[in-house]
Write a protein that holds these residues in place. Sequence first.
Motif, short mmCIF file in Angstrom:
data_model
loop_
_atom_site.label_atom_id
_atom_site.label_comp_id
_atom_site.label_asym_id
_atom_site.label_seq_id
_atom_site.Cartn_x
_atom_site.Cartn_y
_atom_site.Cartn_z
N THR B 224 -4.77 32.69 -17.81
CA THR B 224 -5.24 31.39 -17.86
C THR B 224 -5.30 30.87 -19.29
O THR B 224 -5.62 29.75 -19.66
CB THR B 224 -6.56 31.04 -17.10
N PRO B 227 -4.01 26.85 -19.96
CA PRO B 227 -4.88 25.89 -19.66
C PRO B 227 -6.17 25.99 -20.36
O PRO B 227 -6.96 24.66 -20.63
CB PRO B 227 -5.34 26.19 -18.20
N GLN B 243 -5.10 17.38 -16.56
CA GLN B 243 -5.67 18.91 -16.36
C GLN B 243 -7.01 18.21 -15.56
O GLN B 243 -7.68 17.28 -15.73
CB GLN B 243 -6.32 19.41 -17.66
N TRP B 248 -11.11 23.49 -14.06
CA TRP B 248 -10.82 24.57 -15.17
C TRP B 248 -11.91 24.83 -15.79
O TRP B 248 -12.20 26.08 -16.46
CB TRP B 248 -9.62 23.92 -16.11
N SER B 252 -13.04 28.91 -15.94
CA SER B 252 -13.40 29.61 -17.23
C SER B 252 -14.75 29.96 -17.40
O SER B 252 -15.02 31.27 -17.62
CB SER B 252 -13.05 28.74 -18.44
#
Lengths: 264, 345, 314
Positions: B224, B227, B243, B248, B252
């Motif tokens: 990942t 991104p 995005q 995201w 994360s």
Amino acid sequence: MSEAAGPVRLRANAIRVGYRGRDVLHDLTFAVPSYRFTALLGPNGSGKSTLLRALAGLTPLRAGEVTLDGLAIPMLSRRRLAEMISLLPQTPRAPDDLAVADLVAQGRYPHRRLFTPWSLQDQAICNDSMRLTDVDGLAARLLGRLSGGQRQRAWIAMTLAQSADILLLDEPTTYLDIAHQLDILDLLRRLVREQGKTIVAVLHDINHAARFADHICLLKEGRIVASGSPRDIIQPSHLREAFSIEATILHDPYDGVPVCVARK
Amino acid sequence: MRTRDDAACVRQDRPARSPRGLGLALAVAALPVLALWALNVGHAAIPLDRLLAAVTQFDASREHVILWEVRLPRMLAGLLVGAQLAVAGAIMQAVTANPLASPGLLGINAGAAFAVVLAIALAGIDGAGTLMWFAFLGAGAAAVTVYALGSAGRGGATPLKLALAGAVLTAFLASLTTVILLRDQTTLDNVRLWSVGSLSGRPMSAVLTIGPWGLAGLLGAVLTSGPIMTLSLGSDLSRTLGQNLVLWRAISAALVVLLAGAAVALAGPVGFIGLVVPHMARLLVGPDYRWIIAYSAPLGAGLVVLADTVPRALSGVDMPVGVTLALVGGPVFIALVRRQRWNLR
Amino acid sequence: MMAVALPALLLPLAALSLAWGDSGVAPGDIAAWLSGDPVAAVLVGSLRAPRLAAALLVGACLGVAGAITQAVMRNPLAEPGLLGINGGAGLAVIVLIVHLTAPTGQWLPVAGFAGAALAAGAIYALSWQGGTSSIRLILIGIGVSALTGAGIAFITAFGNVSEVQRAMSWMAGSLYGADWNRFFLLLGWTLPALAASGLLARDLNLMAFDDDTLQGLGMRLQLMRGTLILLCTLLAGAAVAIAGPIAFIGLIAPHLARLSAKTRYLIPITALYGATLLLVADLLARALMLPAGILTPLIGVPFVGFLLRKQSHE
């Protein structure tokens, strides 16, 4: 425009300024014309802001000196200097929850000692400054709630409240719409004419400088390439040298002020 | 601050693609050498040929048992913990756009410490294998709480609110932990070595059960990193690029919890790796977080194994790796700050 | 309005603090003490009164030190701990207790203050590069705190366990051991520092502006920053010497003051808030038989939650 300027008070003598081993100003000499509105013009990175900060005594010099009334700046106390020179930095910062009136009141800082109370005179000067910059209606508003232009005018009001004879302004017209830009420039010109101030301002717009300034100083790569009255400086040859542009100079049919039209 | 650095880095000639790949290969290749050295150093040095013999002809001698049961798990734990913390730190710094972010900010260390202390004091549990799960659980619970606190109000989980919530929860859990330790000397004695961050005494079984979680986190981070790089450009830009910001950020955060939670479960709260290693990587490869994440893993792994092995090799003292790292990392960090002429004008 | 309400709140709390002992709340104790009863004189006059006085002084010092730190660091989340005060004091005290097991009782405040002052001095000196800047002070503060933290962790891990526990109980922060001697000693230097902070309130408000504007206004920036850091060290160092490290008061008190008062009276109101907060924490601590320093984060949590909400609404 009277031609008899007073004796030069603020002067840079062969100053050299550098950051991290790179010289930004190369042995630059400049006498600030007293009781005049001087515009500093030049491409990005030509040293305009650095020169302004050096004139305010904020930059350590590698060589040369800046003098005020014949005295080297380091000889004067910070406070004494602030009574005579006020500075508006390019991006001044203050807390967002400060009211405009409180910001302007900070301009009185150099005039007050530890136990001096806030006087009626202090208040009168602040009120005048806010009226001149057209922020008197915003006195109670918080800085964080202002538009960019309003905030810029509040800062200029603070600079005025310092009631110094010499004003150094770094891009005072950024963030302003065209009407407010003209207002501010007109205000600066009036301060010079009516109150005998000496003003040095970094400007970006050549035509504004031509119309409002008494004196233009053109910088490139840390050196002055030309310095003189707008009519002398706004010339194709000077603009080519400083900005690498080809320009046609017209004259406003209304008042004869030079107007620069850049072609490439 | 960061944007200025980035601009500077971009303006400079960027390291060309192949040297960056080559450097990464070199960093990874250096790890086995370091690992062999870590296996060699200890109370009694085990030379290379006998290391080999322990693999090919295991004879249950004292030396072979020490190697398999003490030094190997310790070395593996060091590699894993270092890589995980460094990558978790890189992700934190990318997502929060804050060069000072590190996994501890999410309350992970304090949560793990509290859970471990609670388990020892109330349930009388001991044995690293069981405690590890408590640490993992505590870290996860703390991170979820911080995330919930930080996403209260409008605007969702902004980095600033997360950092604040993390600081508050950390202070809160730390004082609860102190309450227990002040009243219970036995628990204090049991937990204090763990609480400074140490790799000694981790059984192979612990490494084998926790390790896969950390490896999964590392794999996820590498997959990942694209991104995450986009996320590091700031919320406005990343939204303009299409995005899904909320998704995201959550992904994360989950990766950070997995990586740092597994690390704290193995080694206790080890500081500085998550803060300093991403900066080292950035100095080497510039502001591209895909490369920063890739470099952080071998750099972090190597640094932790080094910090664990060098004191043993020099003086035979078994310093907890957390202390060594802070003692070395503190001055390095101060020197870094002094070199950057932040905000001087 | 707050200027009236706070002392009004403080008085009953102070009375409660004087009347509260092992046998519950006994308002009669105060009357007996005032009328010269010898038992009450010991109980109230030499046990509870110094504890009350210490709580008020330490709270005020922490609040004002917090206001100074937030101004100098230009960060609303800063507190004196960022200047290395707690880390330095903690390291000095744990070294004293675990490694120099001498008669430590009366030396703990001295060691605490010395450690705090050394750490703050080191942070200031290391941040100096032809002048200091807010961001450098914060970052160097983090680095130095990591070092002192490593020292404390090392001793915690390997020292004699009961001595480590003793050091931990000091590091939790409490007002158990307050007595008049120590109180007056510290009053002697904190009062001038508090007064100086009050006089510099105007400059303190200005510190939030950028460096160029400040110097353009005629402030001798480096001198002022150095003076403020010195004042902060004196105040927070005195607080840590009396009570050990107590968190969150320095963070919260300035915010409460700013919410409720004009900037001109920020310092005295901050001091009042700090004193009130620590007094409440100490009363709670006595009810729960815990060190006060452990309870201040509990008071801090809802407050920071409130700050977060406020921030998200703007």
